[in-house]
Design a protein around this motif. Structure first.
Motif, PDB file in Angstrom:
ATOM      1  N   ALA A 225      -5.601   0.433  51.147  1.00  0.00           N
ATOM      2  CA  ALA A 225      -3.921   0.601  51.959  1.00  0.00           C
ATOM      3  C   ALA A 225      -3.647  -0.723  51.651  1.00  0.00           C
ATOM      4  CB  ALA A 225      -4.570   0.970  53.859  1.00  0.00           C
ATOM      5  N   HIS A 226      -3.994  -1.241  51.027  1.00  0.00           N
ATOM      6  CA  HIS A 226      -3.483  -3.620  50.656  1.00  0.00           C
ATOM      7  C   HIS A 226      -3.776  -4.031  51.560  1.00  0.00           C
ATOM      8  CE1 HIS A 226      -1.789  -1.171  47.140  1.00  0.00           C
ATOM      9  NE2 HIS A 226      -1.358  -0.625  47.581  1.00  0.00           N
ATOM     10  N   LEU A 227      -5.097  -3.926  52.753  1.00  0.00           N
ATOM     11  CA  LEU A 227      -5.351  -4.002  53.939  1.00  0.00           C
ATOM     12  C   LEU A 227      -6.184  -5.686  53.270  1.00  0.00           C
ATOM     13  CD1 LEU A 227      -5.025  -1.693  56.376  1.00  0.00           C
ATOM     14  CD2 LEU A 227      -3.339  -3.350  56.183  1.00  0.00           C
ATOM     15  N   ARG A 228      -6.169  -7.151  53.470  1.00  0.00           N
ATOM     16  CA  ARG A 228      -7.199  -7.549  52.827  1.00  0.00           C
ATOM     17  C   ARG A 228      -8.023  -7.673  54.202  1.00  0.00           C
ATOM     18  NH1 ARG A 228      -6.618 -13.974  53.940  1.00  0.00           N
ATOM     19  NH2 ARG A 228      -4.785 -13.276  54.821  1.00  0.00           N
ATOM     20  N   VAL A 229      -9.244  -7.780  53.503  1.00  0.00           N
ATOM     21  CA  VAL A 229     -10.416  -7.907  54.284  1.00  0.00           C
ATOM     22  C   VAL A 229     -10.922  -9.207  54.382  1.00  0.00           C
ATOM     23  CG1 VAL A 229     -12.659  -7.066  54.916  1.00  0.00           C
ATOM     24  CG2 VAL A 229     -11.333  -5.973  53.799  1.00  0.00           C
ATOM     25  N   LEU A 230     -10.786  -9.686  55.182  1.00  0.00           N
ATOM     26  CA  LEU A 230     -11.834 -11.071  55.690  1.00  0.00           C
ATOM     27  C   LEU A 230     -12.906 -11.209  55.496  1.00  0.00           C
ATOM     28  CD1 LEU A 230      -9.326 -12.955  58.516  1.00  0.00           C
ATOM     29  CD2 LEU A 230      -9.010 -13.504  56.496  1.00  0.00           C
ATOM     30  N   GLY A 231     -13.722 -10.245  56.074  1.00  0.00           N
ATOM     31  CA  GLY A 231     -14.933  -9.919  56.373  1.00  0.00           C
ATOM     32  C   GLY A 231     -15.574  -9.223  57.105  1.00  0.00           C
ATOM     33  N   VAL A 232     -16.828  -9.246  57.191  1.00  0.00           N
ATOM     34  CA  VAL A 232     -17.729  -8.288  58.220  1.00  0.00           C
ATOM     35  C   VAL A 232     -17.971  -9.477  59.268  1.00  0.00           C
ATOM     36  CG1 VAL A 232     -19.267  -6.351  58.423  1.00  0.00           C
ATOM     37  CG2 VAL A 232     -18.138  -6.700  56.322  1.00  0.00           C
ATOM     38  N   VAL A 233     -19.043  -8.572  60.087  1.00  0.00           N
ATOM     39  CA  VAL A 233     -19.720  -9.401  61.652  1.00  0.00           C
ATOM     40  C   VAL A 233     -20.674  -8.259  61.841  1.00  0.00           C
ATOM     41  CG1 VAL A 233     -17.442  -8.807  63.622  1.00  0.00           C
ATOM     42  CG2 VAL A 233     -19.533 -10.520  63.877  1.00  0.00           C
ATOM     43  N   GLU A 234     -21.885  -8.264  62.006  1.00  0.00           N
ATOM     44  CA  GLU A 234     -22.703  -7.329  62.485  1.00  0.00           C
ATOM     45  C   GLU A 234     -22.887  -7.664  63.830  1.00  0.00           C
ATOM     46  OE1 GLU A 234     -26.347  -6.484  60.191  1.00  0.00           O
ATOM     47  OE2 GLU A 234     -27.435  -7.897  61.151  1.00  0.00           O
ATOM     48  N   ASN A 235     -22.834  -6.707  64.632  1.00  0.00           N
ATOM     49  CA  ASN A 235     -23.360  -6.956  66.320  1.00  0.00           C
ATOM     50  C   ASN A 235     -24.163  -6.424  66.428  1.00  0.00           C
ATOM     51  OD1 ASN A 235     -22.105  -7.133  68.976  1.00  0.00           O
ATOM     52  ND2 ASN A 235     -21.148  -5.710  69.083  1.00  0.00           N
ATOM     53  N   MET A 236     -25.183  -6.640  67.371  1.00  0.00           N
ATOM     54  CA  MET A 236     -26.094  -6.167  67.714  1.00  0.00           C
ATOM     55  C   MET A 236     -27.159  -6.367  66.664  1.00  0.00           C
ATOM     56  SD  MET A 236     -25.012  -2.392  69.542  1.00  0.00           S
ATOM     57  CE  MET A 236     -22.861  -2.990  70.352  1.00  0.00           C
ATOM     58  N   SER A 237     -26.924  -7.218  66.234  1.00  0.00           N
ATOM     59  CA  SER A 237     -28.111  -8.006  65.207  1.00  0.00           C
ATOM     60  C   SER A 237     -29.260  -7.655  64.972  1.00  0.00           C
ATOM     61  CB  SER A 237     -27.359  -8.622  64.173  1.00  0.00           C
ATOM     62  OG  SER A 237     -27.378 -10.480  64.903  1.00  0.00           O
ATOM     63  N   VAL A 238     -29.605  -8.287  66.352  1.00  0.00           N
ATOM     64  CA  VAL A 238     -30.938  -8.978  67.093  1.00  0.00           C
ATOM     65  C   VAL A 238     -31.073  -8.928  68.642  1.00  0.00           C
ATOM     66  CG1 VAL A 238     -30.939 -11.188  66.622  1.00  0.00           C
ATOM     67  CG2 VAL A 238     -33.293  -9.626  66.418  1.00  0.00           C
ATOM     68  N   PHE A 239     -32.307  -8.667  69.091  1.00  0.00           N
ATOM     69  CA  PHE A 239     -31.897  -9.513  70.676  1.00  0.00           C
ATOM     70  C   PHE A 239     -33.145 -10.407  70.617  1.00  0.00           C
ATOM     71  CE2 PHE A 239     -34.724  -8.183  74.443  1.00  0.00           C
ATOM     72  CZ  PHE A 239     -33.554  -8.747  74.822  1.00  0.00           C
ATOM     73  N   VAL A 240     -32.573 -11.247  71.670  1.00  0.00           N
ATOM     74  CA  VAL A 240     -32.986 -12.870  72.101  1.00  0.00           C
ATOM     75  C   VAL A 240     -33.601 -12.727  72.441  1.00  0.00           C
ATOM     76  CG1 VAL A 240     -33.646 -15.059  71.961  1.00  0.00           C
ATOM     77  CG2 VAL A 240     -31.939 -13.691  69.689  1.00  0.00           C
ATOM     78  N   CYS A 241     -35.163 -12.206  73.617  1.00  0.00           N
ATOM     79  CA  CYS A 241     -35.763 -11.926  74.635  1.00  0.00           C
ATOM     80  C   CYS A 241     -35.525 -13.829  75.710  1.00  0.00           C
ATOM     81  CB  CYS A 241     -36.800 -12.308  74.949  1.00  0.00           C
ATOM     82  SG  CYS A 241     -38.164 -12.378  76.317  1.00  0.00           S
ATOM     83  N   PRO A 242     -34.786 -13.455  76.694  1.00  0.00           N
ATOM     84  CA  PRO A 242     -34.024 -14.375  77.306  1.00  0.00           C
ATOM     85  C   PRO A 242     -35.217 -15.671  77.938  1.00  0.00           C
ATOM     86  CG  PRO A 242     -33.790 -12.460  78.434  1.00  0.00           C
ATOM     87  CD  PRO A 242     -34.129 -11.819  77.337  1.00  0.00           C
ATOM     88  N   CYS A 243     -36.103 -14.920  78.085  1.00  0.00           N
ATOM     89  CA  CYS A 243     -37.697 -15.485  78.834  1.00  0.00           C
ATOM     90  C   CYS A 243     -38.358 -16.562  77.601  1.00  0.00           C
ATOM     91  CB  CYS A 243     -38.597 -14.185  79.884  1.00  0.00           C
ATOM     92  SG  CYS A 243     -38.223 -13.412  80.907  1.00  0.00           S
ATOM     93  N   CYS A 244     -39.223 -15.881  76.461  1.00  0.00           N
ATOM     94  CA  CYS A 244     -39.697 -16.344  75.333  1.00  0.00           C
ATOM     95  C   CYS A 244     -38.801 -16.732  74.594  1.00  0.00           C
ATOM     96  CB  CYS A 244     -40.772 -15.735  75.045  1.00  0.00           C
ATOM     97  SG  CYS A 244     -40.443 -13.996  74.530  1.00  0.00           S
ATOM     98  N   GLY A 245     -37.696 -15.715  74.226  1.00  0.00           N
ATOM     99  CA  GLY A 245     -37.609 -16.218  72.888  1.00  0.00           C
ATOM    100  C   GLY A 245     -37.792 -15.473  71.821  1.00  0.00           C
ATOM    101  N   HIS A 246     -37.992 -14.907  71.895  1.00  0.00           N
ATOM    102  CA  HIS A 246     -38.601 -13.390  70.674  1.00  0.00           C
ATOM    103  C   HIS A 246     -37.354 -12.641  70.054  1.00  0.00           C
ATOM    104  CE1 HIS A 246     -40.940 -10.846  68.404  1.00  0.00           C
ATOM    105  NE2 HIS A 246     -40.114 -10.193  69.358  1.00  0.00           N
ATOM    106  N   ARG A 247     -37.449 -12.519  69.726  1.00  0.00           N
ATOM    107  CA  ARG A 247     -37.065 -11.852  68.311  1.00  0.00           C
ATOM    108  C   ARG A 247     -36.621 -10.634  68.101  1.00  0.00           C
ATOM    109  NH1 ARG A 247     -32.494 -15.969  67.219  1.00  0.00           N
ATOM    110  NH2 ARG A 247     -31.569 -14.383  64.725  1.00  0.00           N
ATOM    111  N   GLU A 248     -36.358  -9.975  68.456  1.00  0.00           N
ATOM    112  CA  GLU A 248     -36.572  -8.456  67.698  1.00  0.00           C
ATOM    113  C   GLU A 248     -35.655  -7.796  67.115  1.00  0.00           C
ATOM    114  OE1 GLU A 248     -39.224  -5.324  67.585  1.00  0.00           O
ATOM    115  OE2 GLU A 248     -39.676  -6.824  68.008  1.00  0.00           O
ATOM    116  N   GLN A 249     -35.404  -7.142  66.271  1.00  0.00           N
ATOM    117  CA  GLN A 249     -34.296  -5.661  65.776  1.00  0.00           C
ATOM    118  C   GLN A 249     -34.562  -4.749  66.028  1.00  0.00           C
ATOM    119  OE1 GLN A 249     -35.326  -6.900  61.019  1.00  0.00           O
ATOM    120  NE2 GLN A 249     -34.250  -7.694  61.499  1.00  0.00           N
TER     121      GLN A 249
END
Length: 323
Positions: A225-249
């Protein structure tokens, strides 16, 4: 019979004299498809001229797309608009063309407002002094009313949104929240905006392959369609625990996630936004995410900065976004 312009001719065009004119699979998305199929000359599209003139004057038009529903496309689009509007010198517009699932009125806490018609066109709803919102959600009798329209009617309204909304004397950014898929709405947007130098696409995905499969289709659509793609954003990439900071996919990237897909398709990965209760609360209340301690806050700000940088250097990008 006048030939269509060269930039509107799809690859392997069968030609207007062919029996397959307007019917071949290669005619998909071509603005002259109907004229070729009917055997009539494709004269100048006055709506396309008017839309190009109106939106060509906008600083940047960013189409936020996600082929898979539920990726948080509207969340990303709204928070991006909020971040851009945080600069008081910038005038920002948010156009919601997700006709069957309009989220704009809720995301900006303006659901009780109405759109008014003036001599200069439809007046968008003001969410703040430098941020205006337009959505079909403002035109419904109630928030629970469903839009059950066929393609022609949806196409007509989107064309009116692009042509008739009065964004004011100057608009620096227009964020367009598109629905999931690559159907009527997307073809209409591509028909009228494809090829304009100030129009580009931000793709939203989640890490799992089920979502990435559809993003690859969206990239292919944008290229056709001749639309220029600037890029991709990955949403919900990881969960960061608000208490301990542990990262879970939570959504495991079994095939490498957006980073691997971006490398494969030569599309820049502009950011990754974690799952964050603070972001959910901001969307539920229709406000900008302002909690600086929130993991998503820094991610959205970084995405905005990278998007601005990508737009500034976008002249050398092709349809896929690769140099």
């Amino acid at each position: 019979m006048e030939s269509p312009p060269s930039d509107a001719i799809p690859a392997a065009c069968p030609g207007m004299g062919s029996e397959q004119a307007g019917k071949s699979s290669t005619c998909y998305g071509c603005p002259n498809q109907s004229a070729c199929a009917s055997g009539t000359a494709a004269g100048p599209d006055l709506d396309k001229v008017a839309i190009a003139e109106k939106l060509g004057a906008v600083g940047q038009v960013v189409l936020v797309m996600a082929n898979k529903g539920g990726c948080g496309k509207s969340t990303v689009a709204a928070q991006l608009a909020y971040q851009l509007a945080a600069d008081d010198s910038q005038e920002v517009g948010y156009l919601d063309v997700d006709l069957t699932g309009p989220s704009g009125p809720h995301l900006f806490s303006v659901a009780d407002e109405e759109v008014h018609q003036a001599q200069t066109g439809w007046q968008p709803v003001s969410a703040r002094d430098n941020l205006a919102v337009m959505s079909i959600g403002f035109m419904l009798p109630s928030r629970d009313d469903a839009i059950a329209w066929r393609g022609v009617r949806k196409t007509g309204l989107i064309k009116q949104f692009l042509r008739d909304v009065d964004w004011g004397e100057h608009l620096d950014w227009l964020i367009v929240d598109c629905p999931p898929g690559t159907s009527d709405e997307h073809i209409t947007v591509a028909q009228y905006l494809g090829g304009l130098p100030n129009v580009s696409v931000l793709l939203v995905t989640t890490p799992q392959e089920m979502a990435l499969l559809d993003v690859r289709k969206q990239v292919n659509f944008c290229h056709k369609a001749h639309l220029r793609v600037l890029g991709v954003v990955e949403n919900m990439s990881v969960f960061v625990c608000p208490c301990c900071g542990h990262r879970e996919q939570v959504f495991a990237p079994t095939t490498g996630g957006a980073q691997a897909m971006s490398a494969q398709l030569h599309v820049p990965l502009l950011g990754a936004i974690p799952l964050d209760p603070a972001l959910m609360r901001a969307c539920e209340s229709g406000t900008a995410l302002k909690d600086s301690a929130s993991p998503a806050y820094g991610a959205v700000r970084a995405l905005t900065a990278r998007l601005q940088a990508a737009v500034a250097g976008g002249a050398s990008l092709n349809g896929y976004g690769a140099p």
